[in-house]
Design a protein around this motif. Structure first.
Motif, PDB file in Angstrom:
ATOM      1  N   PHE A 128     -34.458  35.185 100.401  1.00 14.65           N
ATOM      2  CA  PHE A 128     -34.320  36.323  99.483  1.00 14.65           C
ATOM      3  C   PHE A 128     -33.885  37.570 100.242  1.00 14.65           C
ATOM      4  O   PHE A 128     -34.174  37.730 101.422  1.00 14.65           O
ATOM      5  N   ALA A 180     -39.135  37.647  95.765  1.00 15.07           N
ATOM      6  CA  ALA A 180     -39.615  36.290  95.498  1.00 15.07           C
ATOM      7  C   ALA A 180     -40.686  36.295  94.412  1.00 15.07           C
ATOM      8  O   ALA A 180     -40.678  35.441  93.510  1.00 15.07           O
ATOM      9  N   VAL A 188     -38.732  31.961 100.631  1.00 16.08           N
ATOM     10  CA  VAL A 188     -38.860  33.426 100.692  1.00 16.08           C
ATOM     11  C   VAL A 188     -37.884  34.051 101.697  1.00 16.08           C
ATOM     12  O   VAL A 188     -37.265  35.078 101.398  1.00 16.08           O
ATOM     13  N   THR A 196     -39.075  36.878  91.078  1.00 17.08           N
ATOM     14  CA  THR A 196     -38.393  35.651  90.660  1.00 17.08           C
ATOM     15  C   THR A 196     -39.392  34.654  90.092  1.00 17.08           C
ATOM     16  O   THR A 196     -39.130  33.984  89.090  1.00 17.08           O
ATOM     17  N   LEU A 197     -40.544  34.552  90.741  1.00 18.88           N
ATOM     18  CA  LEU A 197     -41.584  33.621  90.296  1.00 18.88           C
ATOM     19  C   LEU A 197     -42.100  33.992  88.912  1.00 18.88           C
ATOM     20  O   LEU A 197     -42.308  33.116  88.063  1.00 18.88           O
ATOM     21  N   THR A 236     -35.416  20.451  95.383  1.00 21.08           N
ATOM     22  CA  THR A 236     -36.696  20.879  95.958  1.00 21.08           C
ATOM     23  C   THR A 236     -37.068  19.981  97.146  1.00 21.08           C
ATOM     24  O   THR A 236     -37.626  20.445  98.130  1.00 21.08           O
ATOM     25  N   ILE A 294     -39.692  28.333  95.586  1.00 22.30           N
ATOM     26  CA  ILE A 294     -39.632  29.782  95.793  1.00 22.30           C
ATOM     27  C   ILE A 294     -40.483  30.188  96.990  1.00 22.30           C
ATOM     28  O   ILE A 294     -40.052  30.967  97.843  1.00 22.30           O
ATOM     29  N   SER A 295     -41.693  29.641  97.098  1.00 25.22           N
ATOM     30  CA  SER A 295     -42.567  30.021  98.209  1.00 25.22           C
ATOM     31  C   SER A 295     -41.988  29.575  99.553  1.00 25.22           C
ATOM     32  O   SER A 295     -42.125  30.279 100.559  1.00 25.22           O
TER      33      SER A 295
END
Length: 201
Positions: free
Chosen positions: A118, A126, A115, A129-130, A199, A111-112
């Motif tokens: 998004f 973001a 960003v 979402t986290l 990932t 997620i980071s």
């Protein structure tokens, strides 16, 4: 766990899934996010169903227990309890379990790093979402851990059957609907584990 006959084909199957993930990523970050969202929702739906059914059975005293299962026991390939610390878990197994559990937080990195993918406001979306991801992960992890301890699911050294498959088998039973739900859970689990490799991309 669902199809033991596929065990000798683990490596070719894994390579095939890596190629699929690579193809998805070559389509672009936003496009791959849309493609990968469906399996994620499918897995979460299956987990909510499993936890709901399991906790309901536990509340009313109908939750089955694994025959011969011992809470906290690590079982060898022959079904016997292994020797070592923590009810048979060797130091290597404990460290391996810690590393595997730590892999669950790689979603934070995804997620980071993602960003920019998004919609605006990207930072706010973001972070939301986290929070949702962390809450869902905590709910699923604690719920599954609780059910696994109650049904006395036994971890096997070779990895199969998995704890989640044992819980699913016991919660859903052996009826026609139970079989469908069990295989649905297994497919969802497989897909989410395959997507975890994303990932790295």
């Amino acid at each position: 766990s669902a199809v033991p006959a596929l065990a000798p084909w683990v490596v070719p199957i894994s390579i095939g899934f890596i190629l699929i993930i690579a193809f998805g990523n070559l389509k672009g970050v936003r496009e791959s996010g849309k493609v990968f969202a469906v399996p994620t929702y499918f897995f979460m739906f299956n987990m909510v169903l499993l936890l709901g059914a399991g906790l309901y059975q536990m509340a009313f005293g109908d939750l089955p227990v694994e025959a011969g299962g011992v809470e906290g026991m690590l079982t060898g390939a022959d079904g016997s309890a292994a020797d070592g610390v923590f009810y048979g878990a060797t130091l290597f197994v404990v460290l391996h379990a810690f590393a595997s559990g730590g892999a669950a937080v790689t979603g934070v990195e995804a997620i980071s790093n993602g960003v920019p993918a998004f919609k605006e406001p990207a930072a706010k979306n973001a972070s939301s979402t986290l929070v949702v991801m962390g809450t869902a992960l905590g709910f699923m992890f604690l719920g599954l851990s609780l059910l696994a301890s109650k049904v006395h699911a036994t971890p096997f050294e070779e990895g199969t059957p998995t704890v989640i498959s044992q819980v699913g088998k016991l919660v859903y039973g052996t009826g026609a609907l139970g079989e469908v739900l069990f295989y649905s859970l297994q497919v969802g689990t497989m897909l989410i584990l395959v997507l975890a490799a994303n990932t790295g991309f």
